[in-house]
Design a protein around this motif. Structure first.
Motif, PDB file in Angstrom:
ATOM      1  N   VAL A 270      53.013 -40.695 100.575  1.00 48.03           N
ATOM      2  CA  VAL A 270      53.094 -42.030  99.683  1.00 48.03           C
ATOM      3  C   VAL A 270      51.874 -42.429  99.157  1.00 48.03           C
ATOM      4  O   VAL A 270      51.926 -42.726  97.948  1.00 48.03           O
ATOM      5  N   GLY A 271      50.923 -42.402  99.935  1.00 45.28           N
ATOM      6  CA  GLY A 271      49.538 -42.842  99.205  1.00 45.28           C
ATOM      7  C   GLY A 271      49.204 -41.733  98.216  1.00 45.28           C
ATOM      8  O   GLY A 271      48.869 -42.248  97.242  1.00 45.28           O
ATOM      9  N   LEU A 272      48.950 -40.698  98.694  1.00 45.58           N
ATOM     10  CA  LEU A 272      48.267 -39.695  97.776  1.00 45.58           C
ATOM     11  C   LEU A 272      49.390 -39.655  96.574  1.00 45.58           C
ATOM     12  O   LEU A 272      48.929 -39.319  95.184  1.00 45.58           O
ATOM     13  N   ASN A 273      50.544 -39.181  96.857  1.00 46.27           N
ATOM     14  CA  ASN A 273      51.556 -39.267  95.621  1.00 46.27           C
ATOM     15  C   ASN A 273      51.523 -40.085  94.624  1.00 46.27           C
ATOM     16  O   ASN A 273      51.736 -39.900  93.528  1.00 46.27           O
ATOM     17  N   SER A 274      51.417 -41.386  95.085  1.00 49.88           N
ATOM     18  CA  SER A 274      51.242 -42.356  94.108  1.00 49.88           C
ATOM     19  C   SER A 274      50.192 -42.423  93.348  1.00 49.88           C
ATOM     20  O   SER A 274      50.228 -42.892  92.175  1.00 49.88           O
ATOM     21  N   LEU A 275      49.068 -41.686  93.750  1.00 47.98           N
ATOM     22  CA  LEU A 275      47.655 -41.830  92.773  1.00 47.98           C
ATOM     23  C   LEU A 275      47.890 -40.370  91.958  1.00 47.98           C
ATOM     24  O   LEU A 275      46.873 -40.356  90.912  1.00 47.98           O
ATOM     25  N   LEU A 276      48.664 -39.440  92.396  1.00 49.43           N
ATOM     26  CA  LEU A 276      48.593 -38.122  91.533  1.00 49.43           C
ATOM     27  C   LEU A 276      49.491 -37.961  90.454  1.00 49.43           C
ATOM     28  O   LEU A 276      50.267 -39.012  90.018  1.00 49.43           O
ATOM     29  N   GLY A 277      49.574 -37.076  89.516  1.00 52.14           N
ATOM     30  CA  GLY A 277      50.342 -36.775  88.463  1.00 52.14           C
ATOM     31  C   GLY A 277      50.988 -35.665  88.688  1.00 52.14           C
ATOM     32  O   GLY A 277      50.837 -34.746  89.839  1.00 52.14           O
ATOM     33  N   GLY A 278      51.718 -35.058  87.682  1.00 52.03           N
ATOM     34  CA  GLY A 278      52.294 -33.758  88.082  1.00 52.03           C
ATOM     35  C   GLY A 278      51.416 -32.480  88.145  1.00 52.03           C
ATOM     36  O   GLY A 278      51.765 -31.623  88.848  1.00 52.03           O
ATOM     37  N   LEU A 279      50.197 -32.305  87.435  1.00 55.81           N
ATOM     38  CA  LEU A 279      49.535 -31.167  87.656  1.00 55.81           C
ATOM     39  C   LEU A 279      48.612 -31.167  88.997  1.00 55.81           C
ATOM     40  O   LEU A 279      48.496 -30.502  89.867  1.00 55.81           O
ATOM     41  N   GLY A 280      47.993 -32.597  89.213  1.00 59.63           N
ATOM     42  CA  GLY A 280      47.353 -32.930  90.374  1.00 59.63           C
ATOM     43  C   GLY A 280      48.155 -32.582  91.720  1.00 59.63           C
ATOM     44  O   GLY A 280      47.694 -31.920  92.547  1.00 59.63           O
ATOM     45  N   TYR A 281      49.636 -32.771  91.615  1.00 60.52           N
ATOM     46  CA  TYR A 281      50.455 -32.518  92.847  1.00 60.52           C
ATOM     47  C   TYR A 281      50.210 -31.080  93.191  1.00 60.52           C
ATOM     48  O   TYR A 281      50.486 -30.737  94.678  1.00 60.52           O
ATOM     49  N   HIS A 282      49.894 -30.254  92.343  1.00 58.39           N
ATOM     50  CA  HIS A 282      50.005 -28.703  92.507  1.00 58.39           C
ATOM     51  C   HIS A 282      48.810 -28.149  92.745  1.00 58.39           C
ATOM     52  O   HIS A 282      48.646 -26.775  92.748  1.00 58.39           O
ATOM     53  N   MET A 283      47.667 -28.812  92.826  1.00 55.66           N
ATOM     54  CA  MET A 283      46.426 -28.286  92.838  1.00 55.66           C
ATOM     55  C   MET A 283      45.484 -28.529  93.954  1.00 55.66           C
ATOM     56  O   MET A 283      45.957 -29.478  94.646  1.00 55.66           O
ATOM     57  N   GLU A 284      44.506 -27.877  94.316  1.00 53.62           N
ATOM     58  CA  GLU A 284      43.781 -27.692  95.236  1.00 53.62           C
ATOM     59  C   GLU A 284      42.341 -27.505  95.060  1.00 53.62           C
ATOM     60  O   GLU A 284      42.200 -26.632  94.147  1.00 53.62           O
ATOM     61  N   ALA A 285      41.288 -27.840  95.841  1.00 48.54           N
ATOM     62  CA  ALA A 285      39.883 -27.255  95.657  1.00 48.54           C
ATOM     63  C   ALA A 285      39.560 -26.232  96.870  1.00 48.54           C
ATOM     64  O   ALA A 285      39.972 -26.584  97.834  1.00 48.54           O
ATOM     65  N   ARG A 286      38.788 -25.503  96.373  1.00 51.80           N
ATOM     66  CA  ARG A 286      38.388 -24.506  97.707  1.00 51.80           C
ATOM     67  C   ARG A 286      36.615 -24.508  97.501  1.00 51.80           C
ATOM     68  O   ARG A 286      36.026 -23.986  96.584  1.00 51.80           O
ATOM     69  N   VAL A 287      36.279 -24.934  98.613  1.00 49.44           N
ATOM     70  CA  VAL A 287      34.821 -24.822  99.023  1.00 49.44           C
ATOM     71  C   VAL A 287      34.467 -24.003 100.205  1.00 49.44           C
ATOM     72  O   VAL A 287      34.980 -24.438 101.297  1.00 49.44           O
ATOM     73  N   ASN A 288      33.933 -22.864  99.871  1.00 53.10           N
ATOM     74  CA  ASN A 288      33.587 -22.193 101.153  1.00 53.10           C
ATOM     75  C   ASN A 288      34.817 -21.707 101.864  1.00 53.10           C
ATOM     76  O   ASN A 288      34.761 -21.564 103.123  1.00 53.10           O
ATOM     77  N   HIS A 289      35.892 -21.334 100.959  1.00 52.06           N
ATOM     78  CA  HIS A 289      37.155 -20.931 101.770  1.00 52.06           C
ATOM     79  C   HIS A 289      37.906 -21.982 102.722  1.00 52.06           C
ATOM     80  O   HIS A 289      38.956 -21.582 102.932  1.00 52.06           O
ATOM     81  N   LYS A 290      37.516 -23.370 102.318  1.00 50.18           N
ATOM     82  CA  LYS A 290      37.959 -24.390 102.896  1.00 50.18           C
ATOM     83  C   LYS A 290      38.972 -25.266 101.815  1.00 50.18           C
ATOM     84  O   LYS A 290      38.280 -25.377 100.583  1.00 50.18           O
ATOM     85  N   ILE A 291      40.090 -25.680 102.099  1.00 52.84           N
ATOM     86  CA  ILE A 291      40.867 -26.465 101.133  1.00 52.84           C
ATOM     87  C   ILE A 291      40.513 -28.051 101.243  1.00 52.84           C
ATOM     88  O   ILE A 291      40.413 -28.556 102.102  1.00 52.84           O
TER      89      ILE A 291
END
Length: 344
Positions: A270-291
């Motif tokens: 609920v919380g994150l999905n309300s803040l996201l959009g279509g592209l952001g919903y499908h994205m993630e960041a990788r820092v030192n192999h951590k998500i």
């Protein structure tokens, strides 16, 4: 010496003694009445054609229908027994034609598959070489800790719950806001004085909020403009279903004074999905192999991520969905080059 001949109906090869030549008997295989041929009369001279009277040829009678195989063949009394051997295999012109045709069809299919595979390979090569390439470098800015805050008002009217339930839950969260706090993020569900329900997100104790500028890649912006609506469909569907469950579970907790609903689950759905959009919903960041998650998408071509404090470089890419697929095909390397004192 035995007489050998074929039954004209079932084609079985029959052998009988010489003494039965010219007599009538039954085929022991199909039961058809037949006359045993007389090979000894074959050498008898036929009468001259000009002296023999012409006798009209009677119309052929219908051939007797062989009785069913289940019925036993009855022999004429006094007729000698007839030996039966297996029918001889006969070549079939039709079977040969069909075999040739099948071979020719198979050759055509193989040829078609070969050319189709070749064309697909050529098309894939040109697409990979000259087609859409969602990769490269992007820049990001760190949001100062004072300005690192995201807020969103929820709209439960379309979630399929009654107005009474909505008011009850909103009033409860106005009186007692609920916080979901971790090292990654701090999210608050609360009811503002003006009514309704809102969520507020801040970085956790170990993370910072960064904004990635997507406008640096025209191909990526073109991809978003063409696929944004389709990308947003699963996010909206998940948000609506989760929002309905959120209000239903929270109302049940209030009415029954039961256990608090799973806030961590509703933080994500609920919380994150309300803040996201279509592209952001499908994205993630990788820092030192951590998500690390994407937590917001603005209308100016910006994606917001929570990454460890002090991060200066990281990658963004499509996240793996529950079905194992990655909807977004690209991957970018991001450099954190500046800091915003307020959100752009």
């Amino acid at each position: 010496m035995a007489i050998q001949f074929d039954c004209p109906f079932c084609t079985s090869t029959l052998k009988v003694p010489d003494s039965t030549a010219g007599k009538q008997g039954d085929c022991p295989r199909c039961g058809t009445k037949l006359v045993i041929p007389n090979p000894f009369a074959a050498g008898t001279a036929a009468p001259a054609a000009d002296t023999a009277p012409v006798t009209p040829v009677p119309p052929p009678e219908d051939a007797p229908t062989p009785p069913p195989a289940s019925q036993a063949a009855e022999q004429i009394p006094g007729a000698p027994p007839v030996d039966v051997t297996a029918p001889r295999p006969r070549s079939s012109v039709t079977a040969q034609y069909l075999r040739k045709r099948r071979r020719s069809n198979m050759g055509g299919i193989i040829l078609f598959l070969f050319f189709f595979s070749a064309m697909a390979g050529v098309g894939g090569y040109f697409y990979w070489t000259y087609g859409l390439r969602l990769e490269g470098n992007l820049v990001a800015a760190r949001i100062s800790s004072d300005a690192a805050k995201l807020e969103q008002r929820l709209n439960p009217e379309s979630a399929g719950v009654s107005e009474e339930v909505i008011k009850t839950v909103n009033q409860n969260l106005l009186e007692t806001p609920r916080r979901v706090q971790s090292d990654l993020m701090d999210m608050l569900f609360y009811g503002p004085e003006k009514g309704g329900l809102e969520v507020r997100l801040k970085p956790g104790t170990d993370t910072q909020l960064v904004r990635v500028d997507l406008t640096g890649d025209p191909a990526l912006m073109d991809y978003i403009s063409k696929n944004g609506a389709q990308l947003d469909q699963p996010r909206v569907a998940e948000l609506q279903a989760a929002l309905k469950n959120f209000y239903t579970d929270w109302n049940a907790m209030i009415q029954n004074q039961g256990v608090l609903p799973d806030l961590l689950h509703y933080r994500n759905t609920v919380g994150l999905n309300s803040l996201l959009g279509g592209l952001g919903y499908h994205m993630e960041a990788r820092v030192n192999h951590k998500i690390y998650p994407c937590v917001h998408e603005d209308s100016n071509g910006g994606l917001y991520f929570l990454v460890p404090k002090g991060t200066l470089q990281f990658n963004i890419q499509g996240r793996e969905m529950e079905n194992g697929w990655k909807t977004f095909p690209g991957k970018y390397e991001v450099q954190v080059t500046q800091e915003y004192q307020s959100q752009p």
